[in-house]
Scaffold this motif. Structure first.
Motif, PDB file in Angstrom:
ATOM      1  N   PHE A   1    -136.965  69.272 -51.688  1.00 20.70           N
ATOM      2  CA  PHE A   1    -138.010  69.448 -50.688  1.00 20.70           C
ATOM      3  C   PHE A   1    -138.946  70.576 -51.103  1.00 20.70           C
ATOM      4  O   PHE A   1    -138.514  71.617 -51.592  1.00 20.70           O
TER       5      PHE A   1
ATOM      6  N   ALA B   1    -140.296  75.196 -48.554  1.00 17.60           N
ATOM      7  CA  ALA B   1    -139.142  75.703 -49.284  1.00 17.60           C
ATOM      8  C   ALA B   1    -139.405  77.169 -49.621  1.00 17.60           C
ATOM      9  O   ALA B   1    -140.560  77.575 -49.832  1.00 17.60           O
TER      10      ALA B   1
ATOM     11  N   THR C   1    -136.647  68.244 -43.620  1.00 19.95           N
ATOM     12  CA  THR C   1    -136.523  68.585 -45.039  1.00 19.95           C
ATOM     13  C   THR C   1    -135.615  67.604 -45.768  1.00 19.95           C
ATOM     14  O   THR C   1    -135.442  67.706 -46.980  1.00 19.95           O
TER      15      THR C   1
END
Length: 126
Positions: A49, A63, A108
Protein backbone atom coordinates in the motif's frame (compact mmCIF):
# COMPACT_ATOMS: atom_id res chain seq x y z
CA UNK A 1 -15.86 -3.13 -18.93
CA UNK A 2 -13.88 -1.53 -16.15
CA UNK A 3 -10.58 0.07 -17.05
CA UNK A 4 -8.04 1.80 -14.88
CA UNK A 5 -5.22 3.28 -16.91
CA UNK A 6 -2.14 4.66 -15.19
CA UNK A 7 0.31 7.10 -16.72
CA UNK A 8 3.14 9.38 -15.73
CA UNK A 9 5.82 6.90 -14.76
CA UNK A 10 9.39 7.23 -15.90
CA UNK A 11 13.06 7.42 -14.96
CA UNK A 12 14.17 10.25 -12.69
CA UNK A 13 17.08 11.04 -10.40
CA UNK A 14 16.87 10.95 -6.64
CA UNK A 15 15.29 14.11 -5.27
CA UNK A 16 13.18 14.77 -8.35
CA UNK A 17 9.42 14.56 -8.73
CA UNK A 18 6.83 12.67 -10.76
CA UNK A 19 3.08 12.89 -11.02
CA UNK A 20 1.14 9.70 -11.69
CA UNK A 21 -2.40 9.74 -13.00
CA UNK A 22 -5.05 7.06 -13.28
CA UNK A 23 -8.16 7.44 -15.39
CA UNK A 24 -11.07 5.15 -14.61
CA UNK A 25 -13.92 4.11 -16.86
CA UNK A 26 -16.76 1.62 -16.67
CA UNK A 27 -17.00 1.46 -12.88
CA UNK A 28 -20.38 -0.01 -11.99
CA UNK A 29 -21.41 2.61 -9.44
CA UNK A 30 -19.56 5.53 -11.00
CA UNK A 31 -16.09 6.79 -10.14
CA UNK A 32 -17.27 9.03 -7.29
CA UNK A 33 -18.66 6.01 -5.42
CA UNK A 34 -15.26 4.35 -5.06
CA UNK A 35 -12.38 4.97 -2.73
CA UNK A 36 -9.18 4.94 -4.77
CA UNK A 37 -5.75 3.72 -3.84
CA UNK A 38 -2.19 3.50 -5.10
CA UNK A 39 -0.02 0.45 -4.47
CA UNK A 40 3.45 -0.46 -5.63
CA UNK A 41 5.55 -3.53 -6.22
CA UNK A 42 9.31 -3.45 -6.31
CA UNK A 43 11.34 -6.23 -7.95
CA UNK A 44 11.41 -9.31 -5.74
CA UNK A 45 9.00 -7.81 -3.22
CA UNK A 46 5.31 -8.08 -2.49
CA UNK A 47 2.91 -5.39 -3.59
CA UNK A 48 2.37 -2.82 -0.84
CA UNK A 49 0.00 0.00 0.00
CA UNK A 50 1.14 3.54 -0.81
CA UNK A 51 -1.82 5.91 -0.46
CA UNK A 52 -5.60 6.06 -0.64
CA UNK A 53 -8.29 8.69 -0.91
CA UNK A 54 -11.96 8.52 0.05
CA UNK A 55 -14.74 8.89 -2.48
CA UNK A 56 -15.17 12.57 -1.65
CA UNK A 57 -11.46 13.29 -1.62
CA UNK A 58 -11.67 14.65 1.91
CA UNK A 59 -9.92 11.76 3.67
CA UNK A 60 -6.54 10.38 2.77
CA UNK A 61 -4.16 7.78 4.17
CA UNK A 62 -0.48 7.21 3.46
CA UNK A 63 2.10 4.56 4.14
CA UNK A 64 4.68 5.82 6.60
CA UNK A 65 7.46 5.64 4.05
CA UNK A 66 5.79 8.25 1.79
CA UNK A 67 4.28 10.61 4.34
CA UNK A 68 5.36 14.16 3.69
CA UNK A 69 6.63 13.32 0.20
CA UNK A 70 3.60 11.95 -1.71
CA UNK A 71 0.16 13.49 -2.12
CA UNK A 72 -2.90 11.67 -3.42
CA UNK A 73 -5.81 13.57 -4.91
CA UNK A 74 -8.82 12.95 -7.10
CA UNK A 75 -10.99 14.79 -9.58
CA UNK A 76 -14.39 13.14 -9.73
CA UNK A 77 -15.43 15.26 -12.70
CA UNK A 78 -12.57 13.76 -14.70
CA UNK A 79 -12.67 10.24 -13.21
CA UNK A 80 -9.04 10.69 -12.27
CA UNK A 81 -6.89 9.96 -9.25
CA UNK A 82 -3.37 11.32 -9.05
CA UNK A 83 -0.26 10.72 -6.99
CA UNK A 84 2.20 13.56 -6.70
CA UNK A 85 5.58 12.15 -5.72
CA UNK A 86 8.27 14.51 -4.47
CA UNK A 87 11.81 13.96 -3.16
CA UNK A 88 11.92 10.57 -4.78
CA UNK A 89 14.38 7.99 -3.49
CA UNK A 90 15.93 4.96 -5.20
CA UNK A 91 13.86 2.75 -2.89
CA UNK A 92 10.71 4.21 -4.47
CA UNK A 93 11.55 2.30 -7.65
CA UNK A 94 8.60 0.03 -8.40
CA UNK A 95 5.61 -0.57 -10.60
CA UNK A 96 2.81 1.64 -9.32
CA UNK A 97 -0.80 0.47 -9.55
CA UNK A 98 -4.05 2.32 -8.99
CA UNK A 99 -7.04 0.45 -7.67
CA UNK A 100 -10.73 1.04 -6.97
CA UNK A 101 -12.53 0.03 -3.78
CA UNK A 102 -16.35 0.05 -3.85
CA UNK A 103 -16.53 1.62 -0.41
CA UNK A 104 -16.67 5.20 0.71
CA UNK A 105 -14.04 4.56 3.40
CA UNK A 106 -10.32 4.19 2.90
CA UNK A 107 -8.71 0.78 3.10
CA UNK A 108 -5.06 -0.23 3.04
CA UNK A 109 -5.90 -3.87 2.30
CA UNK A 110 -5.41 -5.02 -1.26
CA UNK A 111 -8.25 -7.51 -0.93
CA UNK A 112 -10.73 -4.65 -0.49
CA UNK A 113 -9.95 -3.32 -3.96
CA UNK A 114 -11.99 -4.85 -6.75
CA UNK A 115 -10.37 -3.29 -9.79
CA UNK A 116 -6.74 -2.73 -10.71
CA UNK A 117 -4.80 -1.03 -13.44
CA UNK A 118 -1.89 -2.52 -15.34
CA UNK A 119 0.68 -0.40 -13.59
CA UNK A 120 3.25 2.20 -14.54
CA UNK A 121 6.98 1.88 -13.93
CA UNK A 122 8.76 4.40 -11.74
CA UNK A 123 12.55 4.19 -11.63
CA UNK A 124 14.68 6.42 -9.43
CA UNK A 125 18.43 6.52 -9.94
CA UNK A 126 20.87 7.54 -7.24
Amino acid sequence: QVQLVESGGGLVQAGESLRLSCVASGLTYGFSSYAMGWFRQAPGKEREFVAAVSWTGVSTNYADFVKGRFTISRDNAKNTVSLEMNRLKPEDTAVYYCAADPDQYISTRQTDYDYWGQGTQVSVSS
